[in-house]
Design an enzyme around this catalytic site. Structure first.
Site, PDB file in Angstrom:
ATOM      1  CD  GLU A   7       7.012 -10.920   6.762  1.00  0.00           C
ATOM      2  OE1 GLU A   7       6.827 -11.485   5.655  1.00  0.00           O
ATOM      3  OE2 GLU A   7       6.716  -9.731   6.990  1.00  0.00           O
ATOM      4  CD  GLU A  35       8.642  -8.431   2.772  1.00  0.00           C
ATOM      5  OE1 GLU A  35       7.857  -7.934   1.929  1.00  0.00           O
ATOM      6  OE2 GLU A  35       8.567  -9.621   3.155  1.00  0.00           O
TER       7      GLU A  35
END
Length: 835
Positions: A291, A172
């Site tokens: 995810e 991220e």
């Protein structure tokens, strides 16, 4: 030691054929690259979240150290891959070497080894290191040097591992104080540097699969295009793209009132995944959704309601399967128990396995509410997803079509004749129906007996949570709004751009504990103006509650709907036919004005809710409250009534059963009338209120002030049909019980005393509320009909008068209890022929 494996599962056998099923599902691809096949072989995957990525130590975020047994159990559940998030920062030495603590490198390698031994594909990354990397715009060289140093140590350590191990450059990624173009360029620089370092260490790293993220692992088109450009530039056949998927943010955290997986929530989610497919997969770039989850969903009925969450997961996982994108379930310890190796949310596990085999049918909801007072048919739209309806069962017993239910296309209707058996007894879940289809999992329907939701008064100190005692009445909370009274904007709470508050962060229901908690995090972002809390329930009902602030104290009470407070509030008096002054200053109960009425014979004041105002759901209101002043003479006979729209006549009104009040001269008296007296309790659309002179002659001038509806039950100062609950001037003292064996009764002496300073005129009654069910009042003169609560036994104490300080004695005779003691509460009622 023999390892404990999961109990046999009715879907576990499906996992054996996952890869075969996936290959069949993707037969539409003309040719699959080896890396696409590699990614599909990883399906499904699992994240070892909040373990090696925790800070400052592996156990700091609540999970025990990962064990080999845990990894083996993950593989035994049918997972084919594991993502091992690792935060390296706290184990890295100073510049210029940035040496990784050897003990930490050994620990990471140990978990990787266990995973490889369990025959799992393994993703290893830099995880929360992305936090310090956000400073790259301001400290470019130092951040890049640190990043390169860490990968320059990780890559050679695992150089000789098989290609079942792959590396992810960073989790991220995003950067402070930079526009998108700058951030994209910085990420491109990091990804290319990562690629060069790993490939440069040789061995199996020369061809090891490498995973590159988009900016923020987001699926916005500009980020996908940028990553596609990077991968095409690198021109390496063993590269994989990654994004994350947590759903439409307002839906995923339950804010802004988006609580269902339809409309915006569904469109936003699917359009993002379709962009990923069209930009990357369709162009030969394989994708791992590293995810997947919902931000505020870890257990059933939390931020995202169970049925809505299952719809989301079924739809999204099925789409990922069909497009060849592998997902890796984000589990921070809230789904798979790492000690018992059981699923905390087994239904999600079921759907993960089932989606490998095809679509399951779902419903628009999994909640069926049966109104305990008025059961009715319930419609449930079905999402068949290519399947056909087969049957519906109740505890294994099939329901009869045409009698218990009907099916019209994709709309299932449960009939009243079937549901009414669940409209009594305790509130809440009464049974769970299973709707069965030609393929996939059954869709469960939770049938709930529905009563009234009641929130009690509560107090706290500002700076602490407000805990509201709550009887949910079998209902389930969907969302909560908060609005300053009489103010359109801004809204109270941390996100003042929406009136809807975030679940768990600002409020949280506790069904078992019968409480609603309003968090201090909410109050920290409020001023001292009154706030209306609006609780939206999954039954469709709306319950309101008002919070006020005084000298650092937070007080909450059942909601109120103000009709008149110095002036009409959203109401009008267009239909009145009695002379009146809506801004009289002759006498007021509070504020500056009251309503002065000079009614001729049968004259009345009729108030109506303004048609352009937002309709108010009045179904949870219990009481009409107002103050009345009899003027200089008093004794008026004022009929009070409420009304609501006539569905057969847009201009018509259906009125309730009128009741009368008789105000005293020269004084203000508080009047609280239960809506049940009008037959209006439960009406959802009250929009009329009348005060009419019930005498065929002109009435003396009287005054009305502070008119409102409230959700609280009427107290003991109510005028009803000439019967007035005594305003606490009569006290009741109870003696002990005496057994009359011959009559088989218990006798109890009670003494009623006038503790006030004025006479109390009869008739005077003593009512017993909440009398225990193991007995009855043998010498009752009747049960209350008008004075709420109704159906309570009462005796007539006297037709005469009780002077100040005087007492009157009576004997209560109870039937012999079958078991247990005798319990009840007392209420004194003054006036009327039958209370």
């Amino acid at each position: 030691m023999k390892k404990r494996l999961p109990q046999p599962h009715h879907l576990l056998r499906l996992a054996i054929g996952m890869i075969c099923a996936l290959l069949a599902a993707h037969s539409s691809f003309a040719e699959k690259t080896p890396m696409q096949e590699y990614v599909e072989a990883m399906q499904p995957g699992w994240n070892l979240g909040n373990s090696l990525d925790a800070s400052p130590t592996e156990t700091s975020w609540g999970n025990a150290p990962a064990t080999q047994e845990l990894i083996e159990q993950v593989a035994a559940q049918g997972f084919k891959s594991i993502r091992i998030p690792v935060t390296w920062n706290q184990y890295v030495g100073p510049a210029p070497d940035y040496t990784i603590d050897p003990a930490w490198m050994d620990r990471v390698q140990e978990v990787v080894d266990w995973s490889i031994e369990a025959d799992l594909y393994v993703m290893l990354n830099m995880h929360h290191d992305s936090i310090w990397m956000r400073d790259m715009p301001a400290d470019h060289d130092a951040v890049l040097e640190r990043f390169n140093a860490i990968w320059s140590q990780i890559a050679p350590r695992f150089r000789d591992y098989s290609n079942k191990l792959h590396f992810e450059s960073i989790n991220e990624p995003e950067f402070h104080d930079a526009d998108d173009a700058t951030q994209i360029a910085l990420l491109d620089e990091l990804n290319i540097s990562f690629f060069d370092i790993v490939r440069g260490t040789g061995g199996n790293n020369a061809t090891r699969p490498l995973v590159l993220p988009t900016l923020r692992t987001n699926n916005s088109q500009q980020y996908l295009d940028a990553l596609k450009d990077t991968i095409e530039y690198l021109d390496d056949p063993n590269l994989i793209a990654t994004v994350h998927e947590y759903g439409y943010w307002p839906f995923a955290v339950n804010i802004t009132g988006v609580t269902k997986f339809d409309g915006a929530a569904k469109d936003w989610t699917m359009s993002g995944l379709e962009r990923v497919n069209d930009t990357l997969v369709a162009n030969g770039i394989p994708v791992i959704v590293g995810e997947i989850g919902l931000l505020d969903f870890s257990r059933v009925d939390e931020g995202v309601q169970r049925g809505q969450a299952l719809q989301y997961f079924e739809h999204v996982l099925s789409y990922l399967q069909s497009t060849g994108m592998t997902y890796q379930w984000w589990d921070a310890g809230g789904f798979f128990n790492r000690s018992t190796f059981d699923w905390i949310t087994p239904e999600l596990y079921d759907y993960m396995l089932a989606c490998a085999q095809g679509r399951s049918s779902t419903g628009a909801t999994d909640l069926v509410f049966v109104d305990g007072e008025a059961p009715a048919d319930v419609e449930i739209p079905l999402n068949l997803n290519g399947n056909s309806f087969v049957s519906i069962t109740d505890n294994g017993s099939p329901l009869t079509e045409g009698v218990d239910y009907t099916l019209d296309g994709d709309v299932l209707t449960l009939k009243t004749s079937f549901l009414e058996q669940y409209a009594s007894g305790e509130y809440g879940v009464k049974t769970v129906l299973e709707t069965n289809f030609s393929s996939g999992l059954p869709w469960k329907l939770f049938v709930r007996n529905l009563g009234k939701m009641v929130l009690a008064p509560a107090t706290t100190t500002k700076g602490l949570d407000l805990v509201i005692p709550t009887d949910f009445g079998g209902d389930v909370l969907e969302a909560m709004e908060a609005k300053y009274v009489g103010v359109a904007w801004p809204n109270p709470g941390p996100a003042d751009w929406t009136s809807f508050q975030r679940y768990k962060e600002n409020y949280l229901p506790n069904y078992a504990g019968k409480a609603m908690t309003i968090k201090n995090t909410f109050f920290q972002s409020t001023n001292n103006d009154p706030i209306d809390l609006i609780f939206h329930m999954w039954s469709g009902r709306v319950v309101k509650y008002r919070v006020t602030f005084t000298a650092g104290t937070v007080d909450g009470d059942a909601d109120e709907w103000v009709v008149y407070d110095d002036s009409l509030v959203g109401w009008n008096d267009w239909a009145s036919w009695a002379p009146r002054d809506l801004a009289s200053t002759t006498t007021v109960q509070s504020g500056t004005n009251s309503i002065e009425v000079n009614a001729g014979a049968w004259g009345g004041v009729v108030l109506g809710h303004n048609p352009w105002e937002t309709p108010v759901d009045t179904s949870t209101f219990k009481t009409l409250n107002f103050w009345i002043h009899g003027g200089s003479e008093g004794g008026q006979n004022i009929g009070v009534n409420v009304g609501h729209p006539n569905p057969e006549d847009s201009n018509g009104v259906i009125w309730g059963s009128a009741t009368t009040v008789r105000p005293e001269a020269g004084t203000w008296t508080k009047v609280e009338i239960p809506l049940s007296i009008f037959g209006a309790e439960g009406w959802s659309d009250i929009n009329r209120l009348s005060f009419q002179n019930f005498r065929g002659e002109t009435a003396p001038t009287y005054y009305i002030d502070d008119i409102k509806f409230t959700s609280s039950l009427a107290s003991n100062v109510t005028f009803i049909d000439g019967a007035q609950l005594s305003p606490n001037t009569l006290s009741v003292d109870r003696g002990g019980f005496a057994l009359n064996r011959r009559a088989r009764t218990y006798a109890q002496r009670v003494t009623v005393t006038n503790t006030g300073t004025e006479d109390v005129f009869g008739p005077i009654y003593l009512a017993l509320d909440e009398l225990s069910s193991n007995t009855s009042l043998a010498n009752a003169d009747g049960t209350t009909l008008e004075s709420a609560p109704i159906d309570s036994p009462y005796i007539l104490l006297t037709d005469g008068t009780i002077e100040p300080g005087a007492s009157i004695n009576a004997v209560l005779q109870f039937s012999m209890p079958r078991s247990g003691g005798i319990t009840y509460t007392t209420r004194t009622i003054v006036g009327g022929e039958n209370p």
